[in-house]
Scaffold this active site. Sequence first.
Site, PDB file in Angstrom:
ATOM      1  N   TYR A 153       1.169  -1.443   0.373  1.00 39.52           N
ATOM      2  CA  TYR A 153       0.127   0.516  -0.192  1.00 39.52           C
ATOM      3  C   TYR A 153       0.767   1.155  -0.210  1.00 39.52           C
ATOM      4  O   TYR A 153       0.870   2.250  -0.278  1.00 39.52           O
ATOM      5  CB  TYR A 153      -0.600  -0.161   0.742  1.00 39.52           C
ATOM      6  CG  TYR A 153      -1.999  -0.856   1.279  1.00 39.52           C
ATOM      7  CD1 TYR A 153      -2.069  -1.889   0.336  1.00 39.52           C
ATOM      8  CD2 TYR A 153      -2.608  -1.202   2.388  1.00 39.52           C
ATOM      9  CE1 TYR A 153      -3.173  -2.748   0.403  1.00 39.52           C
ATOM     10  CE2 TYR A 153      -3.430  -2.193   2.635  1.00 39.52           C
ATOM     11  CZ  TYR A 153      -3.609  -3.191   2.024  1.00 39.52           C
ATOM     12  OH  TYR A 153      -4.751  -4.546   1.898  1.00 39.52           O
ATOM     13  N   LYS A 184       2.011  -6.734   6.022  1.00 35.67           N
ATOM     14  CA  LYS A 184       1.566  -8.051   5.006  1.00 35.67           C
ATOM     15  C   LYS A 184       3.150  -7.933   4.490  1.00 35.67           C
ATOM     16  O   LYS A 184       3.261  -6.440   3.859  1.00 35.67           O
ATOM     17  CB  LYS A 184       0.792  -8.193   3.957  1.00 35.67           C
ATOM     18  CG  LYS A 184      -1.011  -7.284   4.782  1.00 35.67           C
ATOM     19  CD  LYS A 184      -1.751  -7.500   3.869  1.00 35.67           C
ATOM     20  CE  LYS A 184      -3.228  -7.259   4.572  1.00 35.67           C
ATOM     21  NZ  LYS A 184      -3.471  -6.102   4.247  1.00 35.67           N
ATOM     22  N   HIS A 190       0.467 -11.596   2.220  1.00 40.56           N
ATOM     23  CA  HIS A 190      -0.037 -11.359   1.445  1.00 40.56           C
ATOM     24  C   HIS A 190      -0.812 -12.152   0.529  1.00 40.56           C
ATOM     25  O   HIS A 190      -2.372 -11.862   0.415  1.00 40.56           O
ATOM     26  CB  HIS A 190       0.412  -9.735   0.633  1.00 40.56           C
ATOM     27  CG  HIS A 190      -0.630  -9.007   0.238  1.00 40.56           C
ATOM     28  ND1 HIS A 190      -0.523  -7.582   0.841  1.00 40.56           N
ATOM     29  CD2 HIS A 190      -1.903  -8.562  -0.158  1.00 40.56           C
ATOM     30  CE1 HIS A 190      -1.484  -6.938  -0.061  1.00 40.56           C
ATOM     31  NE2 HIS A 190      -2.251  -7.130   0.337  1.00 40.56           N
TER      32      HIS A 190
HETATM   33  P1  NAD Z   1     -14.010  -1.218   0.800  1.00 39.24           P
HETATM   34  O1  NAD Z   1     -14.681  -2.529   0.633  1.00 39.24           O
HETATM   35  O2  NAD Z   1     -13.518  -1.230   2.413  1.00 39.24           O
HETATM   36  O3  NAD Z   1     -14.287   0.031  -0.037  1.00 39.24           O
HETATM   37  C1  NAD Z   1     -13.879   1.085   0.555  1.00 39.24           C
HETATM   38  C2  NAD Z   1     -14.833   1.759  -0.135  1.00 39.24           C
HETATM   39  O4  NAD Z   1     -16.225   2.107  -0.092  1.00 39.24           O
HETATM   40  C3  NAD Z   1     -14.461   3.007  -0.100  1.00 39.24           C
HETATM   41  O5  NAD Z   1     -13.236   3.864  -1.331  1.00 39.24           O
HETATM   42  C4  NAD Z   1     -15.800   4.302  -0.502  1.00 39.24           C
HETATM   43  O6  NAD Z   1     -15.553   3.884  -1.523  1.00 39.24           O
HETATM   44  C5  NAD Z   1     -17.053   3.106  -0.767  1.00 39.24           C
HETATM   45  N1  NAD Z   1     -17.129   3.506   1.810  1.00 39.24           N
HETATM   46  C6  NAD Z   1     -16.766   3.234   2.542  1.00 39.24           C
HETATM   47  N2  NAD Z   1     -17.403   3.440   3.430  1.00 39.24           N
HETATM   48  C7  NAD Z   1     -18.945   3.507   3.009  1.00 39.24           C
HETATM   49  C8  NAD Z   1     -20.198   4.168   3.438  1.00 39.24           C
HETATM   50  N3  NAD Z   1     -20.477   4.190   5.020  1.00 39.24           N
HETATM   51  N4  NAD Z   1     -21.021   4.132   2.891  1.00 39.24           N
HETATM   52  C9  NAD Z   1     -20.885   4.553   0.847  1.00 39.24           C
HETATM   53  N5  NAD Z   1     -19.601   3.858   0.770  1.00 39.24           N
HETATM   54  C10 NAD Z   1     -18.680   3.110   1.656  1.00 39.24           C
HETATM   55  O7  NAD Z   1     -13.436  -1.902   0.135  1.00 39.24           O
HETATM   56  P2  NAD Z   1     -11.390  -2.315   0.383  1.00 39.24           P
HETATM   57  O8  NAD Z   1     -10.463  -0.360   0.475  1.00 39.24           O
HETATM   58  O9  NAD Z   1     -10.306  -2.698  -0.708  1.00 39.24           O
HETATM   59  O10 NAD Z   1     -11.703  -3.000   1.775  1.00 39.24           O
HETATM   60  C11 NAD Z   1     -11.203  -2.895   2.792  1.00 39.24           C
HETATM   61  C12 NAD Z   1      -9.606  -2.926   3.533  1.00 39.24           C
HETATM   62  O11 NAD Z   1      -9.325  -4.348   3.189  1.00 39.24           O
HETATM   63  C13 NAD Z   1      -8.536  -2.477   2.572  1.00 39.24           C
HETATM   64  O12 NAD Z   1      -8.679  -1.164   3.107  1.00 39.24           O
HETATM   65  C14 NAD Z   1      -7.891  -3.490   3.347  1.00 39.24           C
HETATM   66  O13 NAD Z   1      -6.771  -2.640   4.342  1.00 39.24           O
HETATM   67  C15 NAD Z   1      -7.707  -4.823   3.099  1.00 39.24           C
HETATM   68  N6  NAD Z   1      -8.038  -5.108   1.859  1.00 39.24           N
HETATM   69  C16 NAD Z   1      -6.505  -6.078   2.080  1.00 39.24           C
HETATM   70  C17 NAD Z   1      -6.852  -7.393   0.349  1.00 39.24           C
HETATM   71  C18 NAD Z   1      -5.869  -7.795   0.516  1.00 39.24           C
HETATM   72  O14 NAD Z   1      -5.169  -8.257  -0.553  1.00 39.24           O
HETATM   73  N7  NAD Z   1      -5.203  -8.763   1.547  1.00 39.24           N
HETATM   74  C19 NAD Z   1      -7.050  -6.398  -0.155  1.00 39.24           C
HETATM   75  C20 NAD Z   1      -7.969  -5.338  -0.648  1.00 39.24           C
HETATM   76  C21 NAD Z   1      -8.204  -4.828   0.826  1.00 39.24           C
END
Ligand code: NAD
Length: 276
Positions: free
Chosen positions: A54, A79, A112
């Site tokens: 990230y 990670k 990861h």
């Molecule tokens: P998420 O599903 O948390 O969605 C985030 C998005 O949803 C925001 O950018 C915003 O546009 C919207 N949102 C957030 N709160 C909202 C609300 N209350 N109402 C309406 N829209 C809203 O997506 P993400 O960021 O991909 O996943 C969460 C976390 O998971 C990441 O930040 C990261 O830390 C982790 N992650 C890990 C991997 C992995 O491969 N291990 C991959 C992706 C994400």
Amino acid sequence: MIGSIKDCALLNNGLEMPWLGFGVYQINDGQEVVQAVRNALEIGYRSIDTATVYGNEQGVGKAIRESGIPRENIFLTTKVWNNDQRGERTLAAFEESLKRLETEYVDLYLVHWPVKGCYQETWRAMEKIYQSGRAKAIGVSNFLVHHLEDILRDSQIVPSVNQVEFHPFLVQPELLRFCQNHKIQVEAWSPLMQGKIVTEQVVQKLAENYHKTPAQIVLRWNLQHKVVTIPKSIRSNRIAENTQIFDFELSQADMNVLDALNEGKRVGPDPDSFDF
Ligand code: NAD
């Protein structure tokens, strides 16, 4: 019932991990991530999920220090990235993460992705890191059942966590069952389908019925599945909104309604065909 932002899952090694955390994927390093994490900590989150890839570990570390909250009261996850699973880089990559985070330890260190031909060796390095005491728990991310079976077959330590894509359109019930049977805590990434879930009509209808928002409905559904969840946002109103999930409970019938949305649909890559 999980009834407070302070409530924790008990991991298989006795460590407590908050059910709700704050994800920082796609938040820029520097002021943006510092602001978002400080905001989340002020609102009451005590778990932060970052990753080497990230590119914002430095800002996350800065925000934690600036918050004035004692380090031991925060659950910090990072990670090891795919490149660092090659050429015996894992131990060095871990040290580099600690330096960027300016911390002595992380609470959870995750592999990861299951990089083909590498992840078993990586897990041996993870075990060393755990034994050094500088990761209080170790786990994996994006591991399917067959990857987990490989790890369980020839290692000493069972992963404490498997962080996977999880939302009503991707439930992976077999993976969930497998993890539960082996005391591996499932953690949801992209719990809101990167925002897409909030426009789903079934979710909107439930939101109306419970006087909650669509995001709150889906995050509560995570908790009632006993899945740790880490929604991301940079907007303070949404960061706060995503914590208001401890004062209501979905009925079993409504849990089933959400479960029925499952189509095995991913917003992220498939671990079996990811280009590592
Ligand atoms: P998420 O599903 O948390 O969605 C985030 C998005 O949803 C925001 O950018 C915003 O546009 C919207 N949102 C957030 N709160 C909202 C609300 N209350 N109402 C309406 N829209 C809203 O997506 P993400 O960021 O991909 O996943 C969460 C976390 O998971 C990441 O930040 C990261 O830390 C982790 N992650 C890990 C991997 C992995 O491969 N291990 C991959 C992706 C994400």
